[in-house]
Write an enzyme that holds these catalytic residues in place. Structure first.
Site, PDB file in Angstrom:
ATOM      1  CG  HIS A  78      -1.946  -1.105   1.176  1.00 60.58           C
ATOM      2  ND1 HIS A  78      -2.816  -1.356   2.222  1.00 60.58           N
ATOM      3  CD2 HIS A  78      -2.224  -2.048   0.227  1.00 60.58           C
ATOM      4  CE1 HIS A  78      -3.576  -2.396   1.915  1.00 60.58           C
ATOM      5  NE2 HIS A  78      -3.227  -2.837   0.720  1.00 60.58           N
ATOM      6  CG  HIS A 241      -7.563  -3.134  -2.208  1.00 62.70           C
ATOM      7  ND1 HIS A 241      -7.053  -2.096  -1.464  1.00 62.70           N
ATOM      8  CD2 HIS A 241      -6.820  -4.224  -1.873  1.00 62.70           C
ATOM      9  CE1 HIS A 241      -6.068  -2.534  -0.698  1.00 62.70           C
ATOM     10  NE2 HIS A 241      -5.907  -3.825  -0.930  1.00 62.70           N
ATOM     11  CG  ASP A 245      -3.221  -5.035  -3.025  1.00 64.40           C
ATOM     12  OD1 ASP A 245      -2.848  -4.153  -2.222  1.00 64.40           O
ATOM     13  OD2 ASP A 245      -3.921  -6.009  -2.677  1.00 64.40           O
ATOM     14  CG  HIS A 268       0.385  -9.640  -2.824  1.00 61.93           C
ATOM     15  ND1 HIS A 268       0.310  -8.301  -3.122  1.00 61.93           N
ATOM     16  CD2 HIS A 268      -0.546  -9.866  -1.860  1.00 61.93           C
ATOM     17  CE1 HIS A 268      -0.624  -7.737  -2.363  1.00 61.93           C
ATOM     18  NE2 HIS A 268      -1.158  -8.666  -1.598  1.00 61.93           N
TER      19      HIS A 268
END
Length: 307
Positions: A78, A241, A245, A268
């Site tokens: 973030h 979001h 990310d 991720h």
């Protein structure tokens, strides 16, 4: 010349880690040109610097973790997303625990901190990694398939599609595109919060995770609906979001990208695999600068205005 950027002065914040629940103090300090973004674990007997780069990522379960030796910093995405959105090249990040504070679960608080400190131009050319041919990574097959790709683009554009089978998510958009040259990161992306399901939170807490999470720093859903009394900040907050990310994960490259990023159900781990795949194919990218700002893509020439 399109110049590098850092902070005018230092700024501080205190919060808790999303997964550890630990209190953590964060200090953001100006850095010299060509420093990059460097995290420093100041709580260790001998402080350890962890420079941001794709190869520094050592864990991608639930968040992005970077490390130098045994020193780690969890949940960096973030803050890194805010740096990407505001064009921050050089920054010292002093931290008193092993996890970046979650604050409100988005990057908006980090944007506010960075802009409050003042963003300054430095007397050095901003260096981009420009993608020159498509690079893609995939995982799974059929209904389990996930993928992420970088392709040539004169600018920075991200397109993301999620695939959550949940009434609250189905009622919102599951695909969004954001172009840094046409949109406004602070307005369009930064306020999108992380999200989770009560059934997953209970399991994570039983395993010592999500100890700092709650309705004040995440969107929480049961099997049918959003539980937050104030609802959503964007109609398509869930997928936005994911864009947030992704911008943070990709900024771990160490230089801003000139590329079109597109992804389906990526996370991720796949984002970091994509960066490593790009770096491994030396003919797929080049480092560029812009002596004439007018030739730079939109979204990079002017620092974002303060709140």
């Amino acid at each position: 010349m399109l110049q590098q950027r850092s902070l005018k002065t230092l700024t501080r914040a205190v919060g808790v880690g999303l997964h550890s629940g630990q209190r953590v103090e964060l200090t953001l300090r100006p850095a010299q040109p060509d420093t990059g973004i460097v995290f420093r674990r100041v709580d260790l007997p001998q402080p350890v610097d962890i420079p941001v780069r794709a190869e520094a990522v050592t864990d991608t379960r639930l968040a992005s973790t970077i490390a130098q030796g045994s020193a780690k910093v969890h949940t960096v995405e973030h803050l890194m997303s805010a740096c990407a959105g505001l064009g921050i090249d050089n920054l010292h990040v002093d931290i008193t625990a092993e996890e970046v504070p979650i604050l409100d679960g988005s990057s908006a608080s980090f944007v506010f901190l960075l802009q409050s400190a003042g963003i300054v131009r430095q007397n050095a050319p901003k260096r981009f990694i420009r993608v020159t041919r498509p690079v893609q990574v995939r995982e799974g097959e059929g209904a389990d398939a996930k993928w992420a790709q970088l392709a040539p683009y004169h600018g920075y554009k991200l397109s993301f599609e999620i695939g959550f089978d949940h009434p609250a998510v189905d009622a919102t958009g599951q695909r969004v595109e954001f172009d840094l040259g046409r949109g406004n990161y602070r307005r369009d992306i930064a306020r999108a919060r992380t999200f989770g399901f009560t059934r997953d939170v209970e399991l994570m807490r039983a395993n010592g995770l999500a100890l700092g999470g709650g309705l004040d720093n995440a969107i929480v859903m049961d099997d049918y609906k959003v539980l937050n009394s104030d609802g959503l900040r964007y109609d398509d907050e869930f997928v936005k979001h994911k864009i947030l990310d992704a911008m943070g994960d990709l900024h771990l490259l160490g230089k801003p990208l000139l590329a079109a990023y597109s992804a389906f159900r990526s996370g991720h781990a796949l984002n970091n695999r994509l960066l490593r795949a790009l770096l491994a194919q030396r003919d797929a990218w080049e480092v560029v600068t812009f002596e004439d700002e007018r030739q730079a893509p939109g979204g990079f020439a002017q620092p974002a205005q303060a709140w």
